[in-house]
Design an enzyme around this catalytic site. Structure first.
Site, PDB file in Angstrom:
ATOM      1  N   ASP A   1      54.952  20.774  31.282  1.00 31.84           N
ATOM      2  CA  ASP A   1      53.548  20.730  31.675  1.00 31.84           C
ATOM      3  C   ASP A   1      52.873  19.438  31.214  1.00 31.84           C
ATOM      4  O   ASP A   1      53.155  18.928  30.135  1.00 31.84           O
ATOM      5  CB  ASP A   1      52.823  21.941  31.067  1.00 31.84           C
TER       6      ASP A   1
ATOM      7  N   GLU B   1      55.842  17.883  35.482  1.00 31.40           N
ATOM      8  CA  GLU B   1      54.553  17.871  36.166  1.00 31.40           C
ATOM      9  C   GLU B   1      53.879  16.563  35.766  1.00 31.40           C
ATOM     10  O   GLU B   1      53.217  16.471  34.728  1.00 31.40           O
ATOM     11  CB  GLU B   1      53.680  19.061  35.751  1.00 31.40           C
TER      12      GLU B   1
END
Length: 634
Positions: free
Chosen positions: A314, A367
């Site tokens: 993330d 990401e």
């Protein structure tokens, strides 16, 4: 009186690796371990607290009294406190009471390596083990054939707390999900599930992205072994498991990692590097070797102990840039005067090298929302070493395009074609993720333009375009049946919508697209390589039509894709074809089965020896309104 016995699981080599930032199995040493010493059962504790004056284990077994069970600090300046406490049993709650050398500050902390935690808002750690008899040997032995970059990756992104609730509105347990979710994913044909963070977190509105228990599956849904059952059953059903992993930041909750031993232990001491202004959370000190060992050990832990098949990392962009969400004067350039965080770059390379060294049959997915170069390229040629990267540019441009009325789309063809100018610079995964259906953005269906029929036709067209575009795919839960409202983490998906034809049609369309993707090597064998794609015609902006070829290793299995982005039926629409033969339509998003108008070509289509689109042959097609069609050449 100290009732802690001197005992250690660490060797000198362990300590050297830890100090060097190269110990990637710390969970085998740190934390609380049920063991037996000299015939006596109990628990060995080890915690890193170099600024501590004393460290006590407090818990159920000693009425939470500080000083009853003080750990011993190691002699080697590692900052590790350890010891064996007889009689402590599985299921006991505990914390560390730490008195700091810094003005005698006392902190009470959960165990950073705890395997199990109390259900929030309770904050104690729980003595536990990871004993479990796995039944997924077939999957584990062959998953290299399922997780390769030349294999299909159709990912179903799931937030466990809101996928479905029971009749009382409460969470489904891991065990209930092991039945219901597994059956559903298998029915709809996704190859993998991606779980939004399942590591323990204190605050539900964070969706799991503010972690305190990095080594513990959240107790909201059951025990650690219950989560193992869920992973196990997914594997037995032939479905891979990707876990969201958050090494980018952590909350400053009193029982968490922040100010752990009265010092900035895990977080960077410089607020310009150690505090995230967007999320009001703390940022790891990636230049500190012991922190690197902690984080990489955590990544390895989930792959090793829980058989995860991949990690989606993330907020990588927030880690890479020193000026991320910071104004001038709020950040300091690196030693070369640049904005890149050199410690982060080094850390991410070490992380990926460690993962692929031990688990070459898994994938790491970044990401990363910027144009940072070579994110998914090997470290030995200067890349960060990830297996894939989310294609955020494609997501943004495509959703913007689909919001436009069809009459104006001829002016915005570049929104769709631009992605192909950079599609093969990385191994891209195309995401329509949870971030796109919150905070007033509307659902994916809600972004579509037109009346009801056109909205659903546009959605089917979007999905058809997505599944035939180069790259892997990710779809957030609910999007597969046209969830009409924004995602609400406090409730369930709107499953009642499946009683309505258009929504059921979307689900059938996604199910068939998953089958199309998995059954046609042209869509995945070269999904990350320029040789896997060829334009037929990208310049017909007047009609808002795109046509292209997807290619695999066998040219006889190549596919022709044509997408019509207007609600006008295009009769006698000619496209160039590279070879002679016949075209057979194998997918049409306008099928009545999906809720379409039924402009379907059921008979084989003759390929003429008429040059067109710089191809030697061509064929005339009927293009359905707001539809994508896929053809095989025979």
């Amino acid at each position: 009186m100290n009732q802690v016995q001197v005992h250690s699981l660490f060797t000198d080599f362990d300590i050297d690796l830890f100090k060097a930032g190269k110990h990637f199995r710390l969970y085998e040493k740190m934390g609380a371990h049920l063991t037996e010493v000299n015939g006596v059962k109990g628990v060995y504790f080890a915690v890193w607290a170099p600024s501590a004056r004393s460290v006590s284990v407090v818990g159920d077994f000693n009425y939470w009294i500080q000083g009853e069970h003080q750990l011993n600090v190691r002699w080697d300046a590692s900052g590790i406190w350890e010891g064996f406490i007889p009689g402590v049993e599985k299921g006991t709650t505990y914390k560390y009471k730490i008195q700091s050398n810094n003005n005698g500050i006392i902190t009470e902390k959960a165990d950073p390596f705890a395997l199990y935690c109390e259900h929030p808002p309770q904050t104690a750690s729980i003595i536990w083990d990871l004993d479990y008899k796995w039944k997924d040997k077939k999957w584990m032995d062959t998953r290299k054939d399922k997780n390769g970059l030349d294999k299909p990756f159709s990912v179903y992104e799931v937030h466990l707390g809101s996928w479905r609730r029971n009749n009382e509105g409460k969470f489904l347990t891991y065990l209930e999900l092991a039945d219901q979710l597994v059956d559903y994913v298998k029915e709809t044909g996704f190859t993998h599930v991606e779980f939004m963070p399942i590591m323990e977190y204190p605050y539900d509105p964070s969706w799991g992205y503010q972690l305190v228990g990095y080594f513990a599956p959240t107790s909201r849904f059951g025990k650690p072994q219950d989560f193992m059952v869920l992973v196990d059953k997914l594997h037995q059903a032939g479905i891979g498991v990707i876990l969201d992993w958050v090494p980018s930041h952590f909350p400053d909750d009193a029982h968490g990692l922040g100010f752990f031993d009265g010092s900035n232990l895990y977080e960077h001491p410089d607020r310009r590097k150690g505090y995230h202004p967007d999320w009001k959370s703390l940022v790891f000190n990636y230049g500190r070797n012991e922190v690197r060992s902690f984080l990489i050990s955590n990544a390895i832990f989930w792959l090793h102990q829980y058989h995860a098949d991949g990690l989606r990392v993330d907020a990588v962009a927030s880690m890479l840039y020193l000026d991320y969400s910071r104004k001038d004067g709020e950040w300091e350039p690196n030693i070369y005067g640049g904005r890149e965080n050199l410690d982060t770059i080094s850390f991410l390379k070490d992380f990926n090298e460690a993962v692929y060294a031990d688990f070459p049959d898994t994938q790491t997915i970044a990401e990363e929302s910027t144009s940072f170069p070579m994110v998914s390229r090997p470290t030995f040629i200067g890349g960060l070493g990830f297996g894939m990267k989310w294609m955020m540019g494609w997501m943004h441009d495509t959703l913007q395009y689909f919001k436009k009325e069809p009459i104006y789309r001829r002016f915005h063809q570049n929104d769709l074609t631009f992605s192909m100018t950079y599609a093969f610079t990385e191994n891209f995964m195309l995401p329509l993720s949870h971030d796109e259906v919150v905070y007033g953005k509307q659902s994916i269906l809600g972004r579509m333009t037109g009346d009801e029929w056109q909205k659903f036709a546009n959605l089917r067209l979007l999905y058809g375009y997505m599944f035939t575009h180069p790259g892997a795919n990710l779809l957030f839960m609910g999007a597969e049946f046209g969830q009409s409202s924004e995602w609400n983490f406090e409730g369930s998906l709107d499953w009642h919508l499946l009683q309505f034809g258009y929504h059921d049609g979307i689900k059938k369309c996604i199910t068939d697209l998953n089958a199309l993707y998995k059954n046609n090597p042209a869509l995945y064998e070269k999904q990350f390589h320029v040789d896997g794609f060829e334009w037929i015609n990208y310049s017909d902006s007047e009609n808002a039509v795109l046509s292209y070829i997807r290619k695999g290793n066998n040219e006889k299995e190549n596919l022709i894709i044509v997408a019509n982005f207007t609600p006008v039926v295009r009769d006698n629409y000619r496209i160039g074809i590279p070879t002679k033969g016949k075209l057979t339509q194998i997918f049409n998003s306008d099928s009545t089965e999906y809720g379409g108008s039924g402009v379907v070509m059921t008979k084989p289509i003759k390929i003429d020896k008429t040059p067109w689109n710089y191809k030697e042959f061509s064929a005339e097609l009927v293009l359905p309104p707001l539809g994508v069609t896929v053809y095989k050449i025979s």
